[in-house]
Design a protein around this motif. Structure first.
Motif, PDB file in Angstrom:
ATOM      1  N   ILE A 103     -69.475 -18.309  -1.420  1.00  0.00           N
ATOM      2  CA  ILE A 103     -69.109 -18.525   0.062  1.00  0.00           C
ATOM      3  C   ILE A 103     -67.638 -19.061  -0.353  1.00  0.00           C
ATOM      4  O   ILE A 103     -66.766 -18.645   0.565  1.00  0.00           O
ATOM      5  CB  ILE A 103     -70.030 -19.592   0.702  1.00  0.00           C
ATOM      6  N   GLY A 104     -67.419 -19.807  -0.997  1.00  0.00           N
ATOM      7  CA  GLY A 104     -66.110 -20.318  -1.346  1.00  0.00           C
ATOM      8  C   GLY A 104     -65.172 -19.256  -1.957  1.00  0.00           C
ATOM      9  O   GLY A 104     -63.985 -19.234  -1.360  1.00  0.00           O
ATOM     10  N   GLY A 105     -65.589 -18.234  -2.636  1.00  0.00           N
ATOM     11  CA  GLY A 105     -64.805 -17.414  -3.147  1.00  0.00           C
ATOM     12  C   GLY A 105     -64.242 -16.472  -2.122  1.00  0.00           C
ATOM     13  O   GLY A 105     -63.175 -16.014  -1.906  1.00  0.00           O
ATOM     14  N   ALA A 106     -65.458 -16.119  -1.125  1.00  0.00           N
ATOM     15  CA  ALA A 106     -64.972 -15.510   0.014  1.00  0.00           C
ATOM     16  C   ALA A 106     -63.942 -15.923   0.789  1.00  0.00           C
ATOM     17  O   ALA A 106     -63.065 -15.262   1.299  1.00  0.00           O
ATOM     18  CB  ALA A 106     -66.426 -14.984   0.804  1.00  0.00           C
ATOM     19  N   LEU A 107     -64.236 -17.081   1.234  1.00  0.00           N
ATOM     20  CA  LEU A 107     -63.197 -18.129   2.265  1.00  0.00           C
ATOM     21  C   LEU A 107     -61.603 -17.998   1.581  1.00  0.00           C
ATOM     22  O   LEU A 107     -60.735 -17.468   2.197  1.00  0.00           O
ATOM     23  CB  LEU A 107     -63.605 -19.454   2.317  1.00  0.00           C
ATOM     24  N   GLY A 108     -61.506 -18.430   0.229  1.00  0.00           N
ATOM     25  CA  GLY A 108     -60.337 -18.172  -0.655  1.00  0.00           C
ATOM     26  C   GLY A 108     -59.747 -16.848  -0.519  1.00  0.00           C
ATOM     27  O   GLY A 108     -58.505 -16.674  -0.375  1.00  0.00           O
ATOM     28  N   GLY A 109     -60.604 -15.872  -0.880  1.00  0.00           N
ATOM     29  CA  GLY A 109     -60.073 -14.666  -0.971  1.00  0.00           C
ATOM     30  C   GLY A 109     -59.489 -13.899   0.475  1.00  0.00           C
ATOM     31  O   GLY A 109     -58.599 -13.450   0.235  1.00  0.00           O
ATOM     32  N   ALA A 110     -60.367 -14.313   1.553  1.00  0.00           N
ATOM     33  CA  ALA A 110     -59.915 -13.903   2.786  1.00  0.00           C
ATOM     34  C   ALA A 110     -58.481 -14.582   2.965  1.00  0.00           C
ATOM     35  O   ALA A 110     -57.515 -13.987   3.681  1.00  0.00           O
ATOM     36  CB  ALA A 110     -60.722 -14.443   3.802  1.00  0.00           C
ATOM     37  N   TYR A 111     -58.179 -15.767   2.429  1.00  0.00           N
ATOM     38  CA  TYR A 111     -56.937 -16.449   2.771  1.00  0.00           C
ATOM     39  C   TYR A 111     -55.609 -15.596   2.031  1.00  0.00           C
ATOM     40  O   TYR A 111     -54.707 -15.535   2.768  1.00  0.00           O
ATOM     41  CB  TYR A 111     -57.137 -17.926   2.554  1.00  0.00           C
ATOM     42  N   VAL A 112     -55.905 -15.789   0.962  1.00  0.00           N
ATOM     43  CA  VAL A 112     -54.759 -14.885   0.136  1.00  0.00           C
ATOM     44  C   VAL A 112     -54.292 -13.458   0.555  1.00  0.00           C
ATOM     45  O   VAL A 112     -53.303 -13.316   0.264  1.00  0.00           O
ATOM     46  CB  VAL A 112     -55.122 -15.335  -1.633  1.00  0.00           C
ATOM     47  N   VAL A 113     -55.520 -12.903   0.798  1.00  0.00           N
ATOM     48  CA  VAL A 113     -55.165 -11.634   1.269  1.00  0.00           C
ATOM     49  C   VAL A 113     -54.343 -11.418   2.789  1.00  0.00           C
ATOM     50  O   VAL A 113     -53.684 -10.951   2.829  1.00  0.00           O
ATOM     51  CB  VAL A 113     -56.356 -10.721   1.525  1.00  0.00           C
ATOM     52  N   PHE A 114     -54.860 -12.744   3.698  1.00  0.00           N
ATOM     53  CA  PHE A 114     -54.229 -12.929   4.929  1.00  0.00           C
ATOM     54  C   PHE A 114     -52.688 -13.076   4.789  1.00  0.00           C
ATOM     55  O   PHE A 114     -52.020 -12.738   5.544  1.00  0.00           O
ATOM     56  CB  PHE A 114     -55.031 -13.643   5.786  1.00  0.00           C
ATOM     57  N   THR A 115     -52.431 -14.112   3.659  1.00  0.00           N
ATOM     58  CA  THR A 115     -51.147 -14.545   3.622  1.00  0.00           C
ATOM     59  C   THR A 115     -50.393 -13.580   2.646  1.00  0.00           C
ATOM     60  O   THR A 115     -49.254 -14.109   1.974  1.00  0.00           O
ATOM     61  CB  THR A 115     -51.173 -15.928   3.152  1.00  0.00           C
ATOM     62  N   ASN A 116     -50.865 -12.410   2.191  1.00  0.00           N
ATOM     63  CA  ASN A 116     -50.076 -11.567   1.167  1.00  0.00           C
ATOM     64  C   ASN A 116     -49.827 -12.225  -0.128  1.00  0.00           C
ATOM     65  O   ASN A 116     -48.687 -12.220  -0.753  1.00  0.00           O
ATOM     66  CB  ASN A 116     -49.216 -11.122   1.749  1.00  0.00           C
TER      67      ASN A 116
END
Length: 458
Positions: A393-406
């Motif tokens: 769950i934590g990895g998914a949230l962090g992954g979503a953020y770094v992709v969203f912010t490029n």
């Protein structure tokens, strides 16, 4: 308990001396290839003093002892298991591959090729960052000799990447490493148009036996040279079987280089570029159009891939991305998953009541923050299951953020906190968003694990 006593206790719990095929160790773990994995008594091994966890992964039974301790235990274990006996000596990497399925074996092969190259890639990434800072902040004149030299230093590893891969791949495929370097040199020869500097320049064509060969180099590429060196290894091995020993030194290298060189420039190079471009196109499509959801998916599933050992093959894909578009957007996602495993392990440390679990969880969590996740995954989170889910769950949230912010990196091989070194050169915003992503992954995994809870082992 001293190291010899630990080794003596381990041997029968691993099925005895006859069940040990080979053994080695890394920074924290004793790695053992067993004839029969079912004979290993995992629960009893984990109860031995000094053992911080045990797990089966990538064809090896791995026992966590920690930095410093593992070296001493290995020395005692090798003596007890009689591994120094010439009749029992087995190449550890070959023994591992024999235990793996074809997919895991392929991933292990790619890992063995690219891991030795990591220091060169990391150094180049840091040098590029320094060069970028000098230019951005205008600390020196644009035509300064320092700028010229740093530009040479930072780009060298990528320009000669096919030569580096040629050496490493030839060793892995059982061929002559220097012939592998020659093949890499042919594919980056000055007579060929530099692929990095091609731009809109049209390459010349050379007609050879009815084939039009585009005189374009393969600087910075990955797949073309892998295909060429694999082909070269087959040619060399085939020749050594039929060429008499008296003329082997003359005939085998000559025929190997000339045959492989022709095939590399006419068929394998263009084919490799086509495959590499196809992989990059697919990844770019998913990254650009999947966006937030792509990060959510990749960040949440990466740790599942780590369990299989297939993640080692991603170095080749990441190197291809850097060669094609100049940045690596996959590594920040993997880093979020790794940090999340540490966050879940930290939650276990604070929540558990067992001293043994605390002893394992804290150092393992800290190692995950530095990019080494196997101890926390196999020693803690996967054992209790729910912490592993919390980490996903934590990895998914962090992954979503770094992709969203490029968020991107300019190299590969580092994750967690050390990855700051290859993220910061690409701008302050890139660094800040990376650190925010780390915080999201860590806190998200910690909170999810705390809420989910876990059942303590007796």
């Amino acid at each position: 308990m001293n190291d010899r006593e630990i080794a003596k206790q381990l041997l029968p719990l691993l099925g005895g001396k006859e069940n040990i095929v080979s053994a080695t160790h890394c920074a924290t773990r004793l790695r053992i290839v067993l004839s029969d994995d079912q004979k290993a008594n995992k629960s009893e091994i984990e109860n031995i003093d000094g053992v911080k966890g045990a797990f089966l992964s990538s064809g090896q039974f791995q026992i966590i002892f920690g930095t410093g301790a593992v070296n001493k235990v290995y020395a005692a274990f090798a003596k007890e298991a009689d591994l120094d006996n010439e009749d029992r000596k087995t190449d550890h990497q070959d023994a591992i591959k024999q235990k793996m399925n074809p997919i895991a074996r392929f991933a292990k092969t790619l890992s063995n090729i690219f891991v030795p190259i990591i220091p060169a890639i990391v150094a180049s990434g840091l040098l590029m960052g320094l060069l970028g800072m000098l230019r951005t902040f205008q600390w020196v004149a644009p035509d300064s000799s320092l700028i010229v030299l740093l530009d040479m230093f930072s780009s060298a590893a990528f320009i000669i990447l096919p030569i580096l891969i040629g050496v490493s791949a030839a060793k892995e495929f059982g061929a002559n490493a220097y012939l592998g370097a020659v093949i890499g040199g042919i594919m980056t020869h000055p007579a060929l148009l530099n692929a990095w500097a091609q731009g809109t320049v049209e390459p010349d064509y050379l007609n050879f036996l009815g084939f039009d060969i585009a005189m374009i180099g393969y600087q910075g590429t990955v797949i073309p040279v892998l295909l060429a060196v694999y082909f070269m290894s087959k040619v060399e091995k085939g020749l050594r079987k039929v060429v008499p020993n008296a003329i082997d030194l003359i005939v085998t290298p000559f025929v190997t280089v000339i045959v492989t060189g022709f095939f590399a420039l006419i068929i394998l190079g263009p084919l490799g570029n086509f495959v590499g471009d196809g992989i990059t196109t697919i990844l770019n499509f998913v990254y650009n159009y999947g966006g937030f959801f792509a990060g959510l998916l990749f960040g949440g599933t990466y740790s599942l891939i780590v369990i299989t050992g297939v993640h080692h093959s991603f170095h080749a894909i990441e190197a291809g991305l850097i060669a094609s578009i100049g940045v690596n957007y996959l590594l920040p996602i993997w880093s979020m998953a790794n940090i999340a495993q540490g966050g879940a392990g930290l939650a276990v440390f604070f929540k558990t009541k067992r001293a043994k679990t605390k002893e394992i969880a804290l150092p393992s969590a800290l190692s995950a923050f530095l990019g080494i996740t196997e101890p926390i995954i196999f020693g803690v989170n996967l054992r209790y299951r729910r912490p592993f889910i919390g980490a996903l769950i934590g990895g998914a949230l962090g992954g979503a953020y770094v992709v969203f912010t490029n968020v991107v990196a300019n190299a590969y091989g580092l994750t967690g906190i050390p990855m700051v070194a290859i993220v910061s050169p690409l701008g302050t915003a890139n660094l800040i968003n990376y650190l925010v992503g780390l915080a999201i992954a860590l806190v998200g995994a910690f909170v999810a694990t705390w809420i989910l809870g876990f059942k303590e082992e007796e």
